[in-house]
Design a protein around this motif. Structure first.
Motif, PDB file in Angstrom:
ATOM      1  N   VAL A 216       0.832  -1.206   0.000  1.00  0.00           N
ATOM      2  CA  VAL A 216       0.000   0.000   0.000  1.00  0.00           C
ATOM      3  C   VAL A 216       0.871   1.263   0.000  1.00  0.00           C
ATOM      4  CG1 VAL A 216      -1.657   1.339   1.379  1.00  0.00           C
ATOM      5  CG2 VAL A 216      -1.981  -1.122   1.073  1.00  0.00           C
ATOM      6  N   LYS A 217       1.953   1.233   0.810  1.00  0.00           N
ATOM      7  CA  LYS A 217       2.809   2.428   0.895  1.00  0.00           C
ATOM      8  C   LYS A 217       3.847   2.468  -0.227  1.00  0.00           C
ATOM      9  CE  LYS A 217       2.241   3.098   5.834  1.00  0.00           C
ATOM     10  NZ  LYS A 217       2.739   2.685   7.148  1.00  0.00           N
ATOM     11  N   ASN A 218       3.803   1.470  -1.109  1.00  0.00           N
ATOM     12  CA  ASN A 218       4.709   1.425  -2.256  1.00  0.00           C
ATOM     13  C   ASN A 218       6.163   1.630  -1.817  1.00  0.00           C
ATOM     14  OD1 ASN A 218       5.376   1.163  -4.903  1.00  0.00           O
ATOM     15  ND2 ASN A 218       4.875   3.272  -5.471  1.00  0.00           N
ATOM     16  N   LEU A 219       6.583   0.815  -0.830  1.00  0.00           N
ATOM     17  CA  LEU A 219       7.880   1.046  -0.188  1.00  0.00           C
ATOM     18  C   LEU A 219       9.090   0.528  -0.968  1.00  0.00           C
ATOM     19  CD1 LEU A 219       6.957   0.549   3.557  1.00  0.00           C
ATOM     20  CD2 LEU A 219       7.586   2.653   2.407  1.00  0.00           C
ATOM     21  N   LYS A 220       8.874  -0.076  -2.110  1.00  0.00           N
ATOM     22  CA  LYS A 220       9.979  -0.532  -2.975  1.00  0.00           C
ATOM     23  C   LYS A 220      10.899  -1.538  -2.276  1.00  0.00           C
ATOM     24  CE  LYS A 220       9.526   3.090  -6.160  1.00  0.00           C
ATOM     25  NZ  LYS A 220       8.124   3.228  -6.106  1.00  0.00           N
ATOM     26  N   VAL A 221      10.318  -2.349  -1.414  1.00  0.00           N
ATOM     27  CA  VAL A 221      11.099  -3.437  -0.802  1.00  0.00           C
ATOM     28  C   VAL A 221      11.350  -4.465  -1.885  1.00  0.00           C
ATOM     29  CG1 VAL A 221      11.146  -5.091   1.077  1.00  0.00           C
ATOM     30  CG2 VAL A 221       9.567  -3.161   1.182  1.00  0.00           C
ATOM     31  N   MET A 222      10.279  -4.809  -2.546  1.00  0.00           N
ATOM     32  CA  MET A 222      10.256  -5.715  -3.688  1.00  0.00           C
ATOM     33  C   MET A 222       9.095  -5.217  -4.530  1.00  0.00           C
ATOM     34  SD  MET A 222      10.463  -9.566  -2.236  1.00  0.00           S
ATOM     35  CE  MET A 222      11.981 -10.464  -2.193  1.00  0.00           C
TER      36      MET A 222
END
Ligand code: UDP
Length: 315
Positions: free
Chosen positions: A211-217
């Motif tokens: 949801v937060k588009n954290l770019k982990v993957m």
């Protein structure tokens, strides 16, 4: 730099250290190495020292009895050809990207061979002269026999990434955890290289990351991890010992200052590396000396050491 004016000592707890040496935290792991992890500070390509250091750690973890599967990316090579690929059909560019991962897999296998670690490359695209095709049962057998298995060519399909391949192969291999090596030591609210107010998450749900588009993957990989109840940890490959000590929990019972390299301390509302607020030295083989430059930092340093899962006992 100010001279150290106060001393606080972090001592390796002998019980937990020896226990950890006998029982690594995980039985089987999947390590996701991005292509960028292999290029060090360079703009693209493979840096020999970097790959050799990663391989040495992989060897130590393997010799401690952990079975290791690796999914390798291709960003380091693909970047070099990206300008020429501009405007190219996406699927074609993706196949080129997958071929780049095969090159990295072969480089990694060669480095493992030099370090006396037995490995096999399995490719999701057929390239029989240089790698086995991906066969799940065979990959499992290699792991059981103590060989590192390197998965090349991602999922074998365009429009996917090697992160998705990591989640997929991790599930297929029944690993305990997927460890994603990046350039930073965790997941932050923003890019910590660009935004100094970025705060590191201690834990995070897959839904939050999506949801937060954290770019982990990418979202496909995160959704797969979520749906399959996979455990994922992000760690910094630039920190020597991070894989061996923090993640696989392989310890020799001997202290070394690298154990604290990744540690962050709260300082005036910001999270800063320990090395910026304290001098770290090896007092004796079982004791690491940590001397904060500012006395007021002692409680924060002690808290950071205690809160880390390093099994260290600050005294
Ligand atoms: N790729 C793909 N399908 C896959 C995995 C990778 O098409 O299942 C392609 C895609 O073009 C990607 C490139 O291979 O950009 C390299 O993979 P990735 O970007 O995941 O590598 P990393 O960033 O981890 O080095």
């Amino acid at each position: 730099m100010n001279p150290p004016d106060a001393a606080s000592t972090a001592m390796l707890d002998p019980v937990s250290a020896d226990h950890a040496a006998a029982t690594p935290a995980y039985r089987r792991i999947l390590l996701k190495l991005s292509g960028e992890a292999l290029m060090g500070d360079d703009q693209y390509g493979i840096k020999r020292e970097v790959i050799d250091r990663i391989v040495a750690e992989i060897g130590d973890v393997m010799r401690a009895g952990v079975e290791i599967a690796i999914v390798i990316g291709g960003g380091n090579i693909f970047r070099g050809v990206a300008p020429g690929a501009a405007g190219m059909d996406r699927a074609t560019a993706d196949y080129m990207g997958m071929l780049a991962t095969i090159m990295n897999a072969l480089a990694l296998q060669d480095a493992l061979r030099r370090a006396d670690v037995e490995s096999r490359v399995q490719s999701a695209l057929r390239i029989d002269q240089v790698a086995e095709p991906y066969i799940r049962g065979r990959a499992l057998r290699h792991l059981e026999e103590g060989r590192v298995v390197i998965f090349a060519a991602g999922t074998g399909n365009p429009f996917f990434t090697t992160d998705t391949a990591a989640a997929l192969r991790g599930r297929e291999m029944g690993v305990d955890i997927v460890l994603k090596a990046t350039k930073v030591d965790g997941v932050y609210t923003a890019d910590p290289m660009k935004d100094t107010s970025a705060v590191r998450y201690k834990t995070l749900t897959f839904d939050e990351a999506i949801v937060k588009n954290l770019k982990v993957m990418d979202a496909t990989a995160l959704a797969l991890c979520r749906d399959q109840n996979m455990l994922l940890k992000v760690f910094s490959i630039s920190v020597p010992g991070a894989l061996k000590h923090d993640l696989a929990k392989v310890r020799t019972g001997r202290a070394h200052t690298g154990l604290l390299d990744h540690l962050h301390v709260e300082s005036y509302g910001a999270s800063v590396p320990l090395s910026q607020v304290a001098r770290v030295t090896l007092a004796d083989p079982r004791t690491i000396g940590v001397q904060p430059f500012d006395k007021k930092m002692i409680p924060a340093v002690e808290k950071a050491i205690r809160d880390s899962d390093l099994g260290l006992n600050p005294a």
